[in-house]
Design a protein around this motif. Structure first.
Motif, PDB file in Angstrom:
ATOM      1  N   ILE A   1      29.371  44.603  38.453  1.00  0.00           N
ATOM      2  CA  ILE A   1      30.416  43.318  38.244  1.00  0.00           C
ATOM      3  C   ILE A   1      30.686  42.427  37.534  1.00  0.00           C
ATOM      4  O   ILE A   1      31.552  42.070  37.381  1.00  0.00           O
ATOM      5  CB  ILE A   1      30.355  42.715  40.219  1.00  0.00           C
ATOM      6  CG1 ILE A   1      30.613  43.123  41.527  1.00  0.00           C
ATOM      7  CG2 ILE A   1      30.897  41.280  40.038  1.00  0.00           C
ATOM      8  CD1 ILE A   1      30.443  42.941  42.406  1.00  0.00           C
ATOM      9  N   THR A   2      29.282  41.878  37.212  1.00  0.00           N
ATOM     10  CA  THR A   2      29.393  41.380  35.857  1.00  0.00           C
ATOM     11  C   THR A   2      29.748  42.026  34.751  1.00  0.00           C
ATOM     12  O   THR A   2      30.221  41.135  33.590  1.00  0.00           O
ATOM     13  CB  THR A   2      27.575  40.922  35.596  1.00  0.00           C
ATOM     14  OG1 THR A   2      26.786  40.367  36.645  1.00  0.00           O
ATOM     15  CG2 THR A   2      27.381  39.578  34.703  1.00  0.00           C
TER      16      THR A   2
ATOM     17  N   THR B   1      32.106  43.862  33.853  1.00  0.00           N
ATOM     18  CA  THR B   1      33.706  43.435  34.668  1.00  0.00           C
ATOM     19  C   THR B   1      34.089  42.261  33.842  1.00  0.00           C
ATOM     20  O   THR B   1      34.821  42.321  33.702  1.00  0.00           O
ATOM     21  CB  THR B   1      34.306  44.256  35.987  1.00  0.00           C
ATOM     22  OG1 THR B   1      33.646  45.952  36.219  1.00  0.00           O
ATOM     23  CG2 THR B   1      35.497  44.596  36.187  1.00  0.00           C
ATOM     24  N   LEU B   2      33.522  41.273  34.646  1.00  0.00           N
ATOM     25  CA  LEU B   2      33.814  39.813  34.234  1.00  0.00           C
ATOM     26  C   LEU B   2      33.677  39.552  33.074  1.00  0.00           C
ATOM     27  O   LEU B   2      34.319  39.023  32.143  1.00  0.00           O
ATOM     28  CB  LEU B   2      32.720  39.135  35.292  1.00  0.00           C
ATOM     29  CG  LEU B   2      33.014  38.780  36.507  1.00  0.00           C
ATOM     30  CD1 LEU B   2      32.194  37.932  37.561  1.00  0.00           C
ATOM     31  CD2 LEU B   2      34.139  38.369  36.823  1.00  0.00           C
TER      32      LEU B   2
ATOM     33  N   MET C   1      34.875  44.436  45.486  1.00  0.00           N
ATOM     34  CA  MET C   1      34.505  42.995  44.622  1.00  0.00           C
ATOM     35  C   MET C   1      35.558  43.510  43.879  1.00  0.00           C
ATOM     36  O   MET C   1      36.429  42.418  43.455  1.00  0.00           O
ATOM     37  CB  MET C   1      33.335  43.326  44.500  1.00  0.00           C
ATOM     38  CG  MET C   1      32.743  43.026  46.114  1.00  0.00           C
ATOM     39  SD  MET C   1      30.825  42.257  45.922  1.00  0.00           S
ATOM     40  CE  MET C   1      30.341  42.249  47.679  1.00  0.00           C
ATOM     41  N   ILE C   2      35.082  44.367  42.705  1.00  0.00           N
ATOM     42  CA  ILE C   2      35.802  44.396  41.780  1.00  0.00           C
ATOM     43  C   ILE C   2      37.409  44.208  41.869  1.00  0.00           C
ATOM     44  O   ILE C   2      38.269  43.513  41.170  1.00  0.00           O
ATOM     45  CB  ILE C   2      35.668  45.429  40.573  1.00  0.00           C
ATOM     46  CG1 ILE C   2      34.309  45.374  39.753  1.00  0.00           C
ATOM     47  CG2 ILE C   2      36.252  45.777  39.289  1.00  0.00           C
ATOM     48  CD1 ILE C   2      33.239  46.183  40.069  1.00  0.00           C
TER      49      ILE C   2
ATOM     50  N   MET D   1      38.822  40.944  43.211  1.00  0.00           N
ATOM     51  CA  MET D   1      38.780  40.348  41.834  1.00  0.00           C
ATOM     52  C   MET D   1      39.889  40.510  41.225  1.00  0.00           C
ATOM     53  O   MET D   1      40.535  39.300  39.954  1.00  0.00           O
ATOM     54  CB  MET D   1      37.767  40.229  40.719  1.00  0.00           C
ATOM     55  CG  MET D   1      36.943  39.783  39.526  1.00  0.00           C
ATOM     56  SD  MET D   1      35.736  39.770  38.634  1.00  0.00           S
ATOM     57  CE  MET D   1      35.951  41.791  37.853  1.00  0.00           C
TER      58      MET D   1
ATOM     59  N   ASP E   1      42.791  39.162  42.917  1.00  0.00           N
ATOM     60  CA  ASP E   1      43.499  37.325  42.206  1.00  0.00           C
ATOM     61  C   ASP E   1      44.072  37.413  41.010  1.00  0.00           C
ATOM     62  O   ASP E   1      44.342  36.639  40.397  1.00  0.00           O
ATOM     63  CB  ASP E   1      41.786  37.015  42.192  1.00  0.00           C
ATOM     64  CG  ASP E   1      41.293  37.174  43.778  1.00  0.00           C
ATOM     65  OD1 ASP E   1      42.157  37.291  44.813  1.00  0.00           O
ATOM     66  OD2 ASP E   1      40.593  36.953  44.023  1.00  0.00           O
ATOM     67  N   LEU E   2      42.664  37.796  39.880  1.00  0.00           N
ATOM     68  CA  LEU E   2      43.657  37.751  37.889  1.00  0.00           C
ATOM     69  C   LEU E   2      45.192  38.076  37.976  1.00  0.00           C
ATOM     70  O   LEU E   2      45.757  37.303  37.174  1.00  0.00           O
ATOM     71  CB  LEU E   2      42.620  38.501  37.398  1.00  0.00           C
ATOM     72  CG  LEU E   2      43.045  38.391  35.893  1.00  0.00           C
ATOM     73  CD1 LEU E   2      42.833  37.300  35.278  1.00  0.00           C
ATOM     74  CD2 LEU E   2      41.866  40.164  35.487  1.00  0.00           C
TER      75      LEU E   2
END
Length: 337
Positions: free
Chosen positions: A101-102, A104-105, A154-155, A158, A161-162
């Protein structure tokens, strides 16, 4: 302009490099080599006769990744990088959440800074968890049952939402089922470090004598022979799916998810027997307890990808087994051979 592949030295990434280079794209690979080998990229260039550029960078290294984006004119990203073992994720969930996750962020943030808004994300059928029906369609409720699958889920949330916040983004989510096989040349294939977490390299390593016995996880599922049923798909078909997804991302905006699968389910023992026929040898196996987080039956409804991406799996189970055996028998120690 270039296409950046994160995790591009890995199993699916290297095969996608072949398809992109053969289609005329300029390819840049970034990989930390935690579960891959740079020899795969040497062989990709041998297969295609075309060059690519490689950088050993971890996605958690924001400065290193930013430097790469500043150096090259990147048009789109295909994002493979991430930990991928279901079993391992159950043992080390925090490691999976942090890395997948981090990472990908960090990637998405840097893409935003450099105005690169075309992304193909390597998701997984594990996001569906225990499906309410099969074959599984893309509108099935997402309810992953293990930490690995939850990182993918979760990705996906995310990234959705982007695109709501900035409709200029174009994102394709590819939920592929069980990749197997290898390039028909036998030059590139699946070469996991340590004991394989996927079924086919486990089978091939037993067949070549690298491992003694195949462990079949679960023999009491409500299936014809008690073993889990999965949709096995040839890695070359998956790689071609990424090429089609990239073409869609380059010409559209918004977000869309697609299953990459054959639409057919085979049990683990059916896969073992098909491999034995293709390889001409026996694969000793033992039936052991189920793995936490596994489901009984999972196979795709791939019709949406056929309609909207003009993609369909072409290779059958026999080709998957034959190509996997060609790779392993020619490279008994993997790329170290």
């Amino acid at each position: 302009m270039s296409i950046l592949l994160t995790g591009g030295a890995g199993f699916i990434g290297s095969h996608t490099c072949v398809e992109l280079l053969q289609a005329g794209y300029d390819v840049i690979v970034v990989d930390n080599l935690s579960n891959s080998n740079p020899e795969s990229l040497v062989r990709v260039q041998e297969i295609t006769g075309k060059p690519l550029r490689f950088y050993k960078v971890d996605l958690l290294d924001s400065e290193g990744l930013s430097s790469l984006f500043a150096k090259h004119d990147i048009e789109a990203v295909i994002h493979f990088a991430g930990f991928k073992s279901v079993e391992d994720s159950v043992r080390k969930p925090l490691s999976y959440y942090h890395n997948n996750i981090t990472g990908t962020l960090v990637l998405a943030d840097i893409m935003h800074k450099f105005n690169v808004k075309k992304l193909v994300f390597s998701s997984s059928a594990t996001v569906y968890g225990l499906p309410g029906y099969v074959p599984i369609q893309e509108d099935e409720t997402l309810k992953a049952t293990n930490p690995y699958g939850r990182t993918k889920q979760m990705i996906e949330i995310m990234l959705g939402d982007l695109t709501v916040a900035d409709p200029a983004w174009s994102i394709v989510l590819l939920r592929y089922f069980n990749p197997t096989g290898a390039h028909p040349s036998g030059r590139i294939g699946e070469d996991p470090k340590g004991v394989p977490s996927n079924i086919m390299p486990y089978i091939t390593q037993v067949a070549v004598g690298k491992l003694q016995t195949l462990s079949v996880f679960g023999s009491d599922y409500p299936t014809a022979d008690g073993t889990g049923v999965r949709d096995y798909i040839h890695v070359v078909d998956i790689a071609r799916g990424h090429l089609k997804a990239l073409e869609r991302a380059l010409r559209t905006e918004g977000i869309a998810a697609y299953n990459l699968g054959t639409g057919m389910g085979y049990s683990v023992l059916e896969l073992v027997h098909a491999f034995e026929k293709a390889a001409g040898c026996k694969v000793p196996y033992q039936l052991v307890d189920r793995r936490p987080g596994d489901v009984a039956v999972s196979y795709a409804d791939p019709r949406k990808a056929e309609r909207e991406l003009d993609w369909k799996a072409e290779k059958d189970l026999e080709a998957m087994c034959a190509d996997a055996w060609r790779w392993q028998s020619h490279n008994p120690g993997g790329y170290a051979s």
